[in-house]
Design a protein around this motif. Structure first.
Motif, PDB file in Angstrom:
ATOM      1  N   GLY B   4      22.900   1.294 -37.806  1.00 29.52           N
ATOM      2  CA  GLY B   4      21.626   1.349 -37.108  1.00 29.52           C
ATOM      3  C   GLY B   4      21.069  -0.053 -37.018  1.00 29.52           C
ATOM      4  O   GLY B   4      20.988  -0.759 -38.023  1.00 29.52           O
ATOM      5  N   LEU B   5      20.727  -0.475 -35.811  1.00 29.27           N
ATOM      6  CA  LEU B   5      20.284  -1.850 -35.585  1.00 29.27           C
ATOM      7  C   LEU B   5      18.774  -1.874 -35.392  1.00 29.27           C
ATOM      8  O   LEU B   5      18.252  -1.195 -34.503  1.00 29.27           O
ATOM      9  CB  LEU B   5      21.020  -2.395 -34.353  1.00 29.27           C
ATOM     10  CG  LEU B   5      20.833  -3.840 -33.928  1.00 29.27           C
ATOM     11  CD1 LEU B   5      21.267  -4.798 -35.034  1.00 29.27           C
ATOM     12  CD2 LEU B   5      21.652  -4.108 -32.652  1.00 29.27           C
ATOM     13  N   LEU B   6      18.077  -2.639 -36.224  1.00 31.62           N
ATOM     14  CA  LEU B   6      16.627  -2.788 -36.068  1.00 31.62           C
ATOM     15  C   LEU B   6      16.350  -4.103 -35.343  1.00 31.62           C
ATOM     16  O   LEU B   6      16.544  -5.175 -35.905  1.00 31.62           O
ATOM     17  CB  LEU B   6      15.931  -2.797 -37.433  1.00 31.62           C
ATOM     18  CG  LEU B   6      16.174  -1.614 -38.382  1.00 31.62           C
ATOM     19  CD1 LEU B   6      15.382  -1.807 -39.688  1.00 31.62           C
ATOM     20  CD2 LEU B   6      15.778  -0.294 -37.717  1.00 31.62           C
ATOM     21  N   ILE B  35      19.545   1.959 -31.945  1.00 33.39           N
ATOM     22  CA  ILE B  35      18.934   0.628 -31.869  1.00 33.39           C
ATOM     23  C   ILE B  35      17.419   0.760 -31.735  1.00 33.39           C
ATOM     24  O   ILE B  35      16.934   1.418 -30.799  1.00 33.39           O
ATOM     25  CB  ILE B  35      19.488  -0.156 -30.641  1.00 33.39           C
ATOM     26  CG1 ILE B  35      21.023  -0.268 -30.709  1.00 33.39           C
ATOM     27  CG2 ILE B  35      18.847  -1.550 -30.555  1.00 33.39           C
ATOM     28  CD1 ILE B  35      21.665  -0.842 -29.448  1.00 33.39           C
ATOM     29  N   LEU B  36      16.699   0.117 -32.649  1.00 41.92           N
ATOM     30  CA  LEU B  36      15.231   0.143 -32.571  1.00 41.92           C
ATOM     31  C   LEU B  36      14.740  -0.967 -31.648  1.00 41.92           C
ATOM     32  O   LEU B  36      15.076  -2.145 -31.852  1.00 41.92           O
ATOM     33  CB  LEU B  36      14.622  -0.057 -33.962  1.00 41.92           C
ATOM     34  CG  LEU B  36      13.087  -0.096 -34.016  1.00 41.92           C
ATOM     35  CD1 LEU B  36      12.488   1.283 -33.702  1.00 41.92           C
ATOM     36  CD2 LEU B  36      12.598  -0.597 -35.377  1.00 41.92           C
ATOM     37  N   VAL B  37      13.949  -0.598 -30.650  1.00 43.35           N
ATOM     38  CA  VAL B  37      13.337  -1.596 -29.765  1.00 43.35           C
ATOM     39  C   VAL B  37      11.819  -1.453 -29.833  1.00 43.35           C
ATOM     40  O   VAL B  37      11.298  -0.447 -30.332  1.00 43.35           O
ATOM     41  CB  VAL B  37      13.830  -1.453 -28.305  1.00 43.35           C
ATOM     42  CG1 VAL B  37      15.335  -1.700 -28.219  1.00 43.35           C
ATOM     43  CG2 VAL B  37      13.465  -0.087 -27.732  1.00 43.35           C
ATOM     44  N   ASP B  62      25.401   4.457 -42.023  1.00 44.32           N
ATOM     45  CA  ASP B  62      25.816   3.895 -43.313  1.00 44.32           C
ATOM     46  C   ASP B  62      25.116   2.574 -43.620  1.00 44.32           C
ATOM     47  O   ASP B  62      24.854   2.242 -44.765  1.00 44.32           O
ATOM     48  CB  ASP B  62      27.326   3.631 -43.311  1.00 44.32           C
ATOM     49  CG  ASP B  62      28.128   4.860 -42.922  1.00 44.32           C
ATOM     50  OD1 ASP B  62      28.128   5.816 -43.714  1.00 44.32           O
ATOM     51  OD2 ASP B  62      28.721   4.867 -41.817  1.00 44.32           O
ATOM     52  N   ILE B  63      24.893   1.775 -42.576  1.00 42.12           N
ATOM     53  CA  ILE B  63      24.320   0.443 -42.767  1.00 42.12           C
ATOM     54  C   ILE B  63      23.176   0.238 -41.787  1.00 42.12           C
ATOM     55  O   ILE B  63      23.300   0.568 -40.600  1.00 42.12           O
ATOM     56  CB  ILE B  63      25.347  -0.687 -42.483  1.00 42.12           C
ATOM     57  CG1 ILE B  63      26.700  -0.400 -43.158  1.00 42.12           C
ATOM     58  CG2 ILE B  63      24.807  -2.042 -42.935  1.00 42.12           C
ATOM     59  CD1 ILE B  63      27.782  -1.429 -42.808  1.00 42.12           C
ATOM     60  N   VAL B  64      22.081  -0.327 -42.283  1.00 39.65           N
ATOM     61  CA  VAL B  64      20.988  -0.732 -41.399  1.00 39.65           C
ATOM     62  C   VAL B  64      21.004  -2.259 -41.295  1.00 39.65           C
ATOM     63  O   VAL B  64      20.945  -2.957 -42.317  1.00 39.65           O
ATOM     64  CB  VAL B  64      19.631  -0.232 -41.927  1.00 39.65           C
ATOM     65  CG1 VAL B  64      18.482  -0.868 -41.154  1.00 39.65           C
ATOM     66  CG2 VAL B  64      19.558   1.291 -41.822  1.00 39.65           C
ATOM     67  N   ALA B  65      21.128  -2.763 -40.075  1.00 39.69           N
ATOM     68  CA  ALA B  65      21.122  -4.212 -39.841  1.00 39.69           C
ATOM     69  C   ALA B  65      19.795  -4.595 -39.212  1.00 39.69           C
ATOM     70  O   ALA B  65      19.440  -4.094 -38.143  1.00 39.69           O
ATOM     71  CB  ALA B  65      22.284  -4.605 -38.927  1.00 39.69           C
TER      72      ALA B  65
END
Lengths: 382, 382
Positions: B4-6, B35-37, B62-65
């Motif tokens: 998941g991309l922040l 993806i958080l925008v 699994d991973i938040v970037a």
């Protein structure tokens, strides 16, 4: 993991020291169980043996680390180690450069790993960084000051305004140059390292002999004075580029600008630059030789094997032909100036000139025609 | 691994591009699922959401970037991600520098990993190299050009003999400096990076606020002219040393010799040097910012988590006090010269002087006394 160490000289003894000292959780997990030495007087430890088969045939040994130098018997020992199902780690650039194809073939058959961080750039994490970069990028080219001996001589000549012979002698007295310094000063050492770097950077095996090489044996104070007065510093550079259908690679003195990243790399330090897709230019600088820095690189390889890291880098091995032709401007000093009449751009002295922008192949052909034993050539960065 | 991309700005969009392009076996194994925008107009892809909980509460991720920047809400989001059992990767130096203790505590409780390669030195593999070095060595010190904006301004001032204000404007026009450049030019950005590098290099958490900091806001053409005439180049250097009982760390302009490894690091490039037991000095040079180099670093972290590599580096976290006192020679330009009478070694102009060898604490006290808003100070390498 149990390790058999082949060779207990400058590098081998450093490896033993780092692992025996066991300063970290990683080095604690390594254990050297046997060490091959050459002479009776080196048998100072119960692990020492003078019979390589004690190591190569020992089923308890997982990895054989070779720090002997020389092509034979190192090559034969490592082939046998692979056949006996052991991973191998080597610091021996010359042996690996000429034996890479057969060693990697055997490693592939056995499903074992070959690692060679210490073969290039001493302690600099060059090989592992290429591996890491390639997890994301395609590496397109690299260039480097791969040889500390010649860099020391060139730095000191520029500092002291003294001759090549004097500074070579100083390097020999300090232990930076060997009694027979030919491999270093004629560029062959760099050629092996460029070949090995091509394996890691591009995943390809090329023949080291196909890489054009010019050394610094004939460099004079006059050449360096011209470089200095015109804003340049002389460095012996090994470089390569992946052109897809071929590899362009070359070893040659280069007059780099005083503002170049490489200009301030002094004495026996090494510096290597890679270029790749998303990372762009990345440069690594460090000690290119010495017992502990080089041993550090060997131990990093051992830890990588022990922890199962970065193993995927050598799986896509291709083979390539070398075609190093490219255009550049060259500084040439020769007693046979007339041979070069067609390509002289500007004379800088009675015996030296700058070429026009010419192809390396054209210049190489003229150099063969000139047959001048004391000719000096350097590429000039523009 | 599902990611998941922040944030989908300069760095975040680079991360998405590299992973979506899937150019290697490693990047093929990564998948960005959400993806958080920030704004409606950024919702260009079905993975986009404006609600962070869609990512933080998604059990498949699994991973938040995190590539949002700013302390909040990034800190709160990452704490929640850890509590929900996700690994975290961040490029956000300011947030991590001020929130490291609580984030690492939560990560420890959950058995999850925090990685932050992109927080320092952009694409340069600085954090991972420290991790690798520490598998064998104790890192004793580091120093670096950690900020591309100020290095660009200093390089261009030296080249063009123009003022700080003019070159800051140029950097802003080229996108190298922000509209409010305070964090860069006053040295705070470097201070965060020094604090984060101490975590990786020494395994310790210190308070960034305790690191003495001097920036380049008040540097003049006169200062650089003196440096140039005396064989120096000005660089903004962040450095730290592990003194066992404390950490000495500092951010300050330094007049380095023109032969120093850092002198030729130009424009927006970064360079960082570590020193450690067996490896000695090792320097890493590359692009310190930019969408793809920084995104490259984030993706390297994601691959490390995916492949289970180098995770052991942050497990031995200590805490230290900062005591940065050390002796040096300083160049100081001030309208209040008389305050410094006791420490003036040599006057270099009406308003500038070199100190004797003095302690940093003593100079800091005098600077507070002088209370001169336009004072400029640089340490002089000897």
């Amino acid at each position: 993991m149990k390790i058999g160490l082949l060779g207990h000289g400058v590098v081998g003894s450093g490896v033993r020291k780092i692992i025996d000292d066991a300063g970290t959780p990683y080095t604690k997990d390594l254990q050297i169980t046997k060490i091959l030495v050459k002479d009776e007087w080196e048998m100072t430890d119960e692990r020492m043996t003078m019979n390589a088969d004690d190591i190569l045939d020992d089923p308890d040994i997982d990895i054989v680390a070779e720090c002997m130098g020389g092509i034979e018997p190192a090559r034969t020992f490592l082939l046998k180690a692979l056949k006996n199902g052991k991973h191998i780690v080597t610091s021996n650039k010359k042996m690996l450069a000429v034996s890479a194809a057969e060693l990697f073939e055997e490693a592939g058959k056995q499903g074992k790993t070959i690692r060679y961080e210490a073969s290039c750039g001493g302690g600099i994490p060059w090989m592992s960084s290429l591996c890491r970069t390639r997890r994301i990028d395609t590496v397109t080219s690299f260039r480097g000051i791969f040889n500390g001996t010649t860099n020391y001589i060139l730095s000191r000549m520029a500092d002291e305004k003294k001759s090549f012979a004097q500074m070579l002698k100083e390097a020999q007295e300090l232990g930076y140059a060997e009694r027979d310094p030919s491999d270093d000063i004629d560029g062959y050492d760099v050629r092996y390292k460029v070949m090995l770097s091509c394996m890691r950077a591009f995943g390809t095996i090329i023949s080291a002999e196909d890489i054009p090489v010019c050394g610094i044996r004939h460099i004079s104070e006059e050449d360096l004075a011209w470089a200095d007065a015109n804003g340049y510093v002389c460095k012996l550079i090994g470089s390569a580029e992946d052109r897809d259908d071929c590899i362009s690679a070359c070893v040659m003195p280069v007059f780099v600008k005083k503002t170049d990243d490489f200009a301030n790399i002094r004495l026996n330090f090494n510096a290597i630059e890679s270029r790749s897709g998303t990372l762009g230019s990345c440069i690594y600088v460090g000690q290119g030789a010495g017992s502990l820095p080089t041993a550090h690189a060997v131990v990093q390889d051992l830890i990588d094997i022990q922890t199962g890291q970065d193993g995927a880098c050598d799986t896509l091995m291709r083979t390539h032909t070398v075609n190093s032709d490219h255009k550049g401007v060259y500084y040439i000093r020769t007693a046979k100036m007339t041979v070069f009449n067609e390509v002289i751009g500007r004379r800088v002295s009675e015996t030296a000139f700058l070429t026009d922008t010419v192809s390396l192949n054209e210049i190489s052909a003229l150099i063969r025609t000139a047959d001048d034993d004391s000719l000096f050539i350097a590429e000039v960065d523009e």
